[in-house]
Design a protein around this motif. Structure first.
Motif, PDB file in Angstrom:
ATOM      1  N   VAL A 158       8.547  34.289 -48.487  1.00  8.56           N
ATOM      2  CA  VAL A 158       9.130  33.258 -49.350  1.00  8.56           C
ATOM      3  C   VAL A 158      10.285  32.569 -48.629  1.00  8.56           C
ATOM      4  N   MET A 159      11.119  33.345 -47.954  1.00 10.88           N
ATOM      5  CA  MET A 159      12.262  32.786 -47.248  1.00 10.88           C
ATOM      6  C   MET A 159      11.823  31.846 -46.120  1.00 10.88           C
ATOM      7  N   GLY A 160      10.913  32.304 -45.265  1.00 10.14           N
ATOM      8  CA  GLY A 160      10.469  31.484 -44.142  1.00 10.14           C
ATOM      9  C   GLY A 160       9.800  30.198 -44.580  1.00 10.14           C
ATOM     10  N   THR A 161       8.932  30.299 -45.587  1.00  5.18           N
ATOM     11  CA  THR A 161       8.240  29.118 -46.100  1.00  5.18           C
ATOM     12  C   THR A 161       9.213  28.150 -46.750  1.00  5.18           C
ATOM     13  N   SER A 162      10.087  28.663 -47.608  1.00  4.20           N
ATOM     14  CA  SER A 162      11.033  27.814 -48.343  1.00  4.20           C
ATOM     15  C   SER A 162      12.000  27.098 -47.419  1.00  4.20           C
ATOM     16  N   ILE A 163      12.543  27.827 -46.460  1.00  4.41           N
ATOM     17  CA  ILE A 163      13.492  27.208 -45.531  1.00  4.41           C
ATOM     18  C   ILE A 163      12.813  26.102 -44.735  1.00  4.41           C
ATOM     19  N   THR A 164      11.585  26.325 -44.314  1.00  2.00           N
ATOM     20  CA  THR A 164      10.880  25.309 -43.540  1.00  2.00           C
ATOM     21  C   THR A 164      10.597  24.075 -44.385  1.00  2.00           C
ATOM     22  N   LEU A 165      10.136  24.266 -45.611  1.00  4.27           N
ATOM     23  CA  LEU A 165       9.858  23.117 -46.479  1.00  4.27           C
ATOM     24  C   LEU A 165      11.132  22.344 -46.808  1.00  4.27           C
ATOM     25  N   LEU A 166      12.222  23.060 -47.085  1.00  2.00           N
ATOM     26  CA  LEU A 166      13.495  22.406 -47.362  1.00  2.00           C
ATOM     27  C   LEU A 166      13.993  21.646 -46.133  1.00  2.00           C
ATOM     28  N   THR A 167      13.898  22.268 -44.960  1.00  2.00           N
ATOM     29  CA  THR A 167      14.334  21.623 -43.722  1.00  2.00           C
ATOM     30  C   THR A 167      13.501  20.379 -43.440  1.00  2.00           C
ATOM     31  N   ALA A 168      12.189  20.476 -43.618  1.00  5.79           N
ATOM     32  CA  ALA A 168      11.317  19.309 -43.401  1.00  5.79           C
ATOM     33  C   ALA A 168      11.705  18.167 -44.340  1.00  5.79           C
ATOM     34  N   SER A 169      12.009  18.507 -45.579  1.00  5.03           N
ATOM     35  CA  SER A 169      12.419  17.496 -46.537  1.00  5.03           C
ATOM     36  C   SER A 169      13.739  16.844 -46.121  1.00  5.03           C
ATOM     37  N   LEU A 170      14.696  17.670 -45.696  1.00  2.00           N
ATOM     38  CA  LEU A 170      16.003  17.130 -45.272  1.00  2.00           C
ATOM     39  C   LEU A 170      15.890  16.273 -44.020  1.00  2.00           C
ATOM     40  N   LEU A 171      14.956  16.632 -43.125  1.00  2.69           N
ATOM     41  CA  LEU A 171      14.764  15.858 -41.901  1.00  2.69           C
ATOM     42  C   LEU A 171      13.826  14.674 -42.100  1.00  2.69           C
ATOM     43  N   GLY A 172      13.254  14.540 -43.285  1.00  2.00           N
ATOM     44  CA  GLY A 172      12.341  13.431 -43.567  1.00  2.00           C
ATOM     45  C   GLY A 172      10.982  13.592 -42.902  1.00  2.00           C
ATOM     46  N   ILE A 173      10.584  14.833 -42.674  1.00  2.00           N
ATOM     47  CA  ILE A 173       9.282  15.115 -42.039  1.00  2.00           C
ATOM     48  C   ILE A 173       8.317  15.502 -43.151  1.00  2.00           C
ATOM     49  N   SER A 174       7.192  14.828 -43.194  1.00  2.00           N
ATOM     50  CA  SER A 174       6.231  15.172 -44.250  1.00  2.00           C
ATOM     51  C   SER A 174       4.850  15.405 -43.724  1.00  2.00           C
ATOM     52  N   GLY A 229       1.893  23.556 -40.272  1.00  2.00           N
ATOM     53  CA  GLY A 229       1.183  22.899 -41.359  1.00  2.00           C
ATOM     54  C   GLY A 229       1.816  21.593 -41.782  1.00  2.00           C
ATOM     55  N   VAL A 230       3.141  21.564 -41.853  1.00  2.81           N
ATOM     56  CA  VAL A 230       3.849  20.350 -42.263  1.00  2.81           C
ATOM     57  C   VAL A 230       3.643  19.238 -41.242  1.00  2.81           C
ATOM     58  N   VAL A 231       3.772  19.554 -39.977  1.00  2.00           N
ATOM     59  CA  VAL A 231       3.717  18.514 -38.944  1.00  2.00           C
ATOM     60  C   VAL A 231       2.287  18.160 -38.557  1.00  2.00           C
ATOM     61  N   TYR A 232       1.445  19.164 -38.424  1.00  2.00           N
ATOM     62  CA  TYR A 232       0.106  18.909 -37.883  1.00  2.00           C
ATOM     63  C   TYR A 232      -1.026  19.087 -38.884  1.00  2.00           C
ATOM     64  N   GLY A 233      -0.751  19.670 -40.039  1.00  9.70           N
ATOM     65  CA  GLY A 233      -1.849  19.911 -40.979  1.00  9.70           C
ATOM     66  C   GLY A 233      -2.810  20.914 -40.374  1.00  9.70           C
ATOM     67  N   GLY A 234      -4.058  20.566 -40.345  1.00  3.58           N
ATOM     68  CA  GLY A 234      -5.037  21.412 -39.680  1.00  3.58           C
ATOM     69  C   GLY A 234      -5.416  22.639 -40.482  1.00  3.58           C
ATOM     70  N   PRO A 235      -5.762  23.686 -39.771  1.00  3.74           N
ATOM     71  CA  PRO A 235      -6.301  24.891 -40.433  1.00  3.74           C
ATOM     72  C   PRO A 235      -5.217  25.735 -41.098  1.00  3.74           C
ATOM     73  N   LEU A 236      -4.720  25.248 -42.227  1.00  3.50           N
ATOM     74  CA  LEU A 236      -3.639  25.950 -42.930  1.00  3.50           C
ATOM     75  C   LEU A 236      -4.042  27.360 -43.333  1.00  3.50           C
ATOM     76  N   VAL A 237      -5.275  27.532 -43.756  1.00  5.97           N
ATOM     77  CA  VAL A 237      -5.726  28.853 -44.182  1.00  5.97           C
ATOM     78  C   VAL A 237      -5.598  29.841 -43.027  1.00  5.97           C
ATOM     79  N   ALA A 238      -6.010  29.436 -41.838  1.00  8.38           N
ATOM     80  CA  ALA A 238      -5.926  30.326 -40.670  1.00  8.38           C
ATOM     81  C   ALA A 238      -4.477  30.651 -40.329  1.00  8.38           C
ATOM     82  N   MET A 239      -3.596  29.659 -40.398  1.00  7.10           N
ATOM     83  CA  MET A 239      -2.189  29.889 -40.064  1.00  7.10           C
ATOM     84  C   MET A 239      -1.533  30.844 -41.068  1.00  7.10           C
ATOM     85  N   PHE A 240      -1.812  30.638 -42.344  1.00  7.28           N
ATOM     86  CA  PHE A 240      -1.209  31.507 -43.355  1.00  7.28           C
ATOM     87  C   PHE A 240      -1.883  32.871 -43.398  1.00  7.28           C
TER      88      PHE A 240
END
Length: 184
Positions: A168-184, A131-142
């Protein structure tokens, strides 16, 4: 014991009771129709193979942002698997089969302890990274990630709280990692 400690223990006791009641209801719902075979298939889809297959497919296709996606997935998975291992082996919450007399899960878990759910954490990590990198069908992925988490309860290897913590852990770690890597 202080009043604060007593209140904390009371809250944990209530949460555990709610978790156990919800577990029983969800597990019993799995007895209907084709739910258990579907739950087994969904659970298998969360085994981690997709974490390797999706980057490979993206690499074969002329996908954009493959480097960002692979970096995000690799760093987030490294953090998530490390934290997962530490939490699971230090908290040592026993699985439903170990806590409830005369109960047998429908599948054999890959390890002894249940908190947090690694399948749930990994599924939500992958869904969030896509979702962070490609967007797209977020509802289907979640929806897929949520069904993987639910399947673990229906199969009797996790309590609902384990899967919520994993999500919560998987989502949070990914969002934090994306933020630290500058990926939005």
């Amino acid at each position: 014991m202080s009043a604060g400690q007593t209140l904390g223990m009371d809250i944990l006791t209530v949460l555990q009771q709610v978790d156990h009641r919800l577990f029983h209801r969800l597990f019993q719902q799995g007895e209907r129709g084709m739910i258990r075979p579907l739950a087994k298939a969904l659970s298998r889809s969360g085994d981690g193979y997709l974490h390797m297959l999706i980057p490979a497919l993206l690499w074969l296709l002329p996908a954009q942002h493959i480097g960002e996606f692979c970096a995000l997935l690799l760093v987030a998975l490294t953090i998530e698997r490390s934290l997962y291992w530490i939490l699971k082996n230090s908290l040592k919450r026993r699985r439903p089969q170990a806590l409830m007399p005369n109960f047998r899960s429908l599948i054999t878990a890959s390890d002894q302890f249940s908190f947090p759910s690694g399948h749930s954490s990994g599924a939500f990590l992958l869904a969030t990274a896509l979702g962070v990198v490609y967007g797209g069908p977020l509802v289907a992925m979640f929806l897929w990630a949520s069904l993987v988490a639910l399947s673990r309860v229906v199969l009797g290897v996790h309590f609902p709280g384990d899967t919520v913590a994993g999500a919560v852990m998987g989502t949070s770690i990914t969002l934090l990692t994306a933020s630290l890597l500058g990926i939005s």
